[in-house]
Design an enzyme around this catalytic site. Structure first.
Site, mmCIF file in Angstrom:
data_model
loop_
_atom_site.group_PDB
_atom_site.id
_atom_site.type_symbol
_atom_site.label_atom_id
_atom_site.label_comp_id
_atom_site.label_asym_id
_atom_site.label_seq_id
_atom_site.Cartn_x
_atom_site.Cartn_y
_atom_site.Cartn_z
ATOM 1 C CG HIS A 387 36.733 41.377 38.101
ATOM 2 N ND1 HIS A 387 37.403 42.575 38.199
ATOM 3 C CD2 HIS A 387 35.683 41.465 38.933
ATOM 4 C CE1 HIS A 387 36.781 43.340 39.080
ATOM 5 N NE2 HIS A 387 35.728 42.694 39.538
ATOM 6 C CE LYS A 579 51.415 44.480 34.045
ATOM 7 N NZ LYS A 579 50.070 44.958 33.868
ATOM 8 N NE ARG A 580 49.715 37.124 41.830
ATOM 9 C CZ ARG A 580 49.162 36.399 42.803
ATOM 10 N NH1 ARG A 580 48.656 36.992 43.880
ATOM 11 N NH2 ARG A 580 49.143 35.082 42.731
ATOM 12 C CE LYS A 585 48.298 40.179 35.443
ATOM 13 N NZ LYS A 585 47.655 41.509 35.369
ATOM 14 C CB THR A 687 43.789 49.162 38.101
ATOM 15 O OG1 THR A 687 44.339 48.047 38.815
ATOM 16 C CG2 THR A 687 42.300 48.971 37.916
ATOM 17 C CE LYS A 691 47.087 50.507 40.492
ATOM 18 N NZ LYS A 691 47.358 49.427 41.479
#
Ligand SMILES: *Cc1c(COP(=O)(O)O)cnc(C)c1O
Length: 862
Positions: A387, A579-580, A585, A687, A691
């Site tokens: 992952h 998101k986290r 990110k 993901t 969405k």
């Protein structure tokens, strides 16, 4: 064995209004799990009375929620029993999905959806003046995961059941899930998540299937009477695992699989001594020690800490699960020789990879199998999903700790390694560096570590990445040596998300419009959404599409006003990054853009800036200082921007606290711009990106993870691309990246950094955000400065595009229409065909019959 392919047409749905033939013993009104309005209402009232112990004189909204949940659970259990019987009777091969995290979201709404009775129950309640949606909000979401990895496991369980694949999800029943996030004075504060304190209507415990797990101690070897070398593990203590099952219904089918989570309980053997010596408190203390194992989810996403309790958790749930699989298999086949023909065990990341050594131990030590056969079975049972590309996320356990906790497993791992490296030496004689890289053991002496990713690769038949780019980077980089050794093991499985939760349940307005236009086949065949393309230029359709997004935005605006006391303009662009919180990110890059716009307005008050509402959400690991400082910065910028009258109607910033699945359903439905701006080569798949686009948001993003494939599907003209590509990132790093080069030549960027540095967002405190600025100016590991200008330019293009309302709507429709590939049904059917080799097993619906009245005791195991 059924030989059905993935053709969906043969399905027989349970009739919605079951007419039970009068069979003498059982009459229609006796069936408490019927689906008619009348039966549903009766079931809710019964469960209110006998489950909650209340009637309508006493009932609270929570009581009604519990009664509805129990009524749904009854219906699922009925189908679950039939599913389990069918799987046993058909000798089905079963998929076991092992995951330390399952981020399921609320169950009740999803069950109503998958049973196809959401509207019916809503109507029944409304006739009495109750609002279903309000009651469903009483459910405390089970947050047994950190983020994407746990949510993927949840989407996959939904698709497995919907595709009628026999499957069990195995994990840990954490007493405390992911912490609840509060924002205090702009900072993240954590509170424990007491999700079980009001009871859990959804689980059923099965204490009769409790399983014993050993820890610590030492091993003893001897030669048995048949001359066979045997090893005995004498543990220091043992713990019981108690299984708790939650039913997992497929959509529109009778298959109901289970999620089986293990709770640790003390086994009293080991505290008997203390108890006998009169040390009652000592005995109880030991009990608490054992029960700590399933106490709390580790709140780190994509980093490991190497804590002992974490390894205990992993071994605990894996050992329980494998013993459970073996117990059932032996009952059914009376032999373990065909275990790999009847079981496919998927490792969701390396967290459960100790399972490879544990299955070897169970086969060799407990079931007396010889090594070669045990290894053949093990290798053919397991497959491993990687992952991450972040080195800090690769699990490595100190050999010391490992040997203390799992002495027998360390021996087995050494033996696996010895045999494996002998093969490698034959193939690459003298290539000692390669051998060192491939070894399951890293380093020398006291610092030696067990490499769990290497164990997972050696012990699995297939290894997959989670997006095309990710799998390629695994092959070229992270797992290159394993790829060169066994290229046939590597396979890509691009992630997917379930259309049931992420469109049908989460965005009812859009789902209804879609179904009205193209029918409901899209719910289980997401490629059907392509049929929406024909309406992309239809003015009436576009208008309705816009009105729906507008209504969803209004709902979210009301939520923001309620929670954050900020009034947002629902005509502004909803620009969302949820998101986290993680440096890779790059939430910080988004903040740099906000401040850039702020500066432009300050420089020129008449500047024509597109009104935007910036929405953030996400938790930071409690020990991740920089991520928490980024949250503080977002809230500090929000405080300045939201309070400035000259920005009214132009910019607003909202950080929504405690981002979780329930909140995300609402956010995706209302989002217009999806921020997917990780440094290229760092996000394995994502993901959230899927969405958002499924709900008609346009993406601004880098060529990272699944963004690459999303862009391919929706078309480059319907995607806002920015930033360096992965090869460019690698190249820049190789030649020596210097953020100063970008900084010195970019006056807008300088202005942004200086504004933060002078304390403009921190009441004049020029030190508060210094760690963020220093990391950008002198290191910038994730290359924000290198991508800054490209990101700003692309955001400017977004602003222009948003003003072309009709064309924006067209792009939005096309995004939704082209998301078929990103259904978890597609992902799971690929896993089924190419990794697990399992087939659907349709389950028939069975009414109560006189046979059920024949009370008898059984020895059948499940
Ligand atoms: C989808 C989802 C994630 C994953 O989001 P990414 O943007 O892919 O990191 C995390 N948390 C929740 C609650 C989600 O629903």
């Amino acid at each position: 064995m059924h030989n059905k392919s993935f053709d969906r047409d043969y399905r027989q749905f349970a009739p919605q209004d079951t007419q039970v033939p009068d069979s003498g013993l059982v009459r229609v009104e006796d069936d408490r799990t019927g689906m008619s309005e009348q039966s549903l209402k009766r079931a809710i009232v019964d469960n209110l009375h006998y489950g909650q112990g209340k009637d309508n004189y006493f009932a609270t909204p929570y009581d009604y929620y519990m009664a509805i949940a129990r009524s749904m659970r009854d219906r699922l259990i009925k189908r679950r029993i039939q599913t389990a019987r069918t799987h046993i009777q058909e000798d089905s091969k079963v998929v076991y999905y092992l995951s330390a995290e399952f981020l399921m979201g609320r169950y009740t709404g999803n069950s109503l959806i998958n049973l196809g009775i959401y509207e019916r129950v809503r109507k029944v309640l409304r006739e009495s003046g109750l609002e279903l949606d309000d009651l469903l909000e009483k459910e405390h979401e089970p947050g047994l995961g950190n983020g994407g990895l746990g949510r993927l496991a949840a989407c996959y369980l939904d698709s497995l059941a919907t595709l009628e694949i026999p499957a069990v999800g195995y994990g840990i029943r954490y007493e405390f899930g992911i912490f609840e996030q509060e924002i205090r004075n702009g900072w993240q504060a954590e509170r424990p998540d007491k999700w079980l304190s009001f009871g859990n209507a959804w689980e059923v415990s099965l204490p009769e299937y409790r399983t014993e797990v050993k820890f610590g101690g030492h091993t003893e070897s001897y030669t048995d009477t048949k001359g066979r070398y045997q090893t005995n593990w004498i543990p220091e203590h043992t713990v019981f695992g108690i299984p708790y099952d939650t039913p997992i219904p497929g959509y529109g089918v009778n298959t109901v699989n289970i999620l089986r989570l293990w709770k640790a309980e003390s086994s009293n053997e080991f505290d008997l001594d203390a108890f006998n010596a009169g040390d009652y408190l000592g005995a109880v203390a030991n009990k608490m020690f054992s029960e700590n194992i399933s106490k709390v989810l580790y709140p780190n996403d994509d980093t490991v800490q190497g804590k002992e309790l974490r390894l205990e958790q992993q071994y605990f749930f894996v050992s329980c699960s494998l013993q459970d699989i073996i117990r059932r298999h032996i009952y059914h086949y009376n032999s373990l020789d065909n275990l790999h023909e009847k079981s496919a065990i998927q490792l969701n990341d390396t967290h459960p990879s100790i399972g490879i050594a544990e299955l070897m131990r169970l086969l060799i030590d407990v079931h007396q199998m010889d090594w070669e056969q045990a290894w053949h079975i093990t290798q053919n049972c397991f497959a491993y999903t990687n992952h991450t590309l972040l080195p800090e996320a690769l699990e490595r356990w100190s050999v010391n700790l490992f040997g203390r906790l799992l002495p027998r497993h360390l021996e087995i791992i050494y033996e696996i390694n010895f045999r494996f490296l002998s093969e490698v030496r034959k193939r690459y004689p003298g290539d000692n560096e390669r051998i060192a890289r491939l070894s399951l053991i890293e380093g020398e002496g006291a610092d030696k570590k067990v490499r769990m990713a290497n164990l997972a690769c050696v012990g699995s038949r297939k290894i997959n990445g989670v997006a095309a780019l990710h799998t390629k980077l695994l092959q070229q980089d992270v797992l290159r040596d394993f790829y060169e050794l066994a290229p046939e093991k590597f396979i890509n499985k691009t992630n997917g998300v379930t259309p049931r939760r992420w469109l049908l349940l989460g965005n009812p307005r859009l789902s209804n419009l879609i179904t009205e236009k193209i029918g409901e086949a899209w719910i289980t065949n997401l490629d059907e959404l392509r049929k929406l393309e024909q309406f992309a230029d239809d003015p009436q359709f576009r208008q309705t599409w816009r009105e729906i997004k507008q209504a969803n935005k209004q709902d979210l605006a009301a939520y923001i006003e309620r929670k954050n006391h900020i009034q947002v303009d629902t005509n502004s662009l909803f620009d969302v990054q949820v998101k986290r919180l993680h440096e890779y990110k790059r939430q910080l890059l988004n903040v740099l853009h906000i401040i850039t716009l702020y500066n432009r307005i300050k420089r020129n008050p008449n500047e024509d800036i597109l009104p935007r509402t910036f929405i953030f959400g996400g938790k930071a690991a409690p020990g991740y200082f920089i991520a928490k400082l980024i949250i503080k910065l977002i809230n500090s910028v929000a405080a300045v921007v939201n309070d400035d009258p000259s920005l009214e109607g132009r910019l607003k910033v909202a950080f929504l606290s405690n981002y979780n699945v329930s909140m995300s359903q609402q956010i995706y439905a209302a989002a217009e711009l999806s921020e997917q701006i990780s440094t290229a080569g760092k996000e394995a798949s994502g993901t959230g990106n899927m969405k958002f686009a499924l709900n008609g948001a346009l993406t601004i993003g880098t060529l990272d993870g699944a963004n690459v494939e999303i862009r391919e599907e929706v078309g480059a003209e319907n995607f806002f691309l920015c930033g360096l590509t992965t090869p460019e990132v690698y190249e820049l790093k190789a030649k020596g990246y210097n953020p100063q080069e970008y900084y010195q030549s970019n006056s807008e960027l300088q202005e942004v950094i200086r504004l933060i540095a002078c304390g403009h967002f921190s009441d004049g405190d020029s030190q508060l955000f210094r760690p963020l600025l220093d990391s950008l100016l002198y290191n910038d590991k994730y290359m924000l400065f290198a991508d800054y200008q490209s990101y700003i330019d692309t955001q400017d293009r977004v602003s222009q595009a948003y003003r072309q309302e009709d064309n924006w709507t067209r792009m939005s429709i096309l995004n939704t229409a082209r998301m078929g590939k990103f259904s978890s049904d597609r992902a799971i059917s690929e896993y089924c065909k190419e990794i697990w080799h399992v087939e659907p097993v349709p389950v028939e619906f069975k009414e109560y019959s006189p046979e059920d009245m024949n009370l008898k005791v059984s020895k059948v195991h499940w």
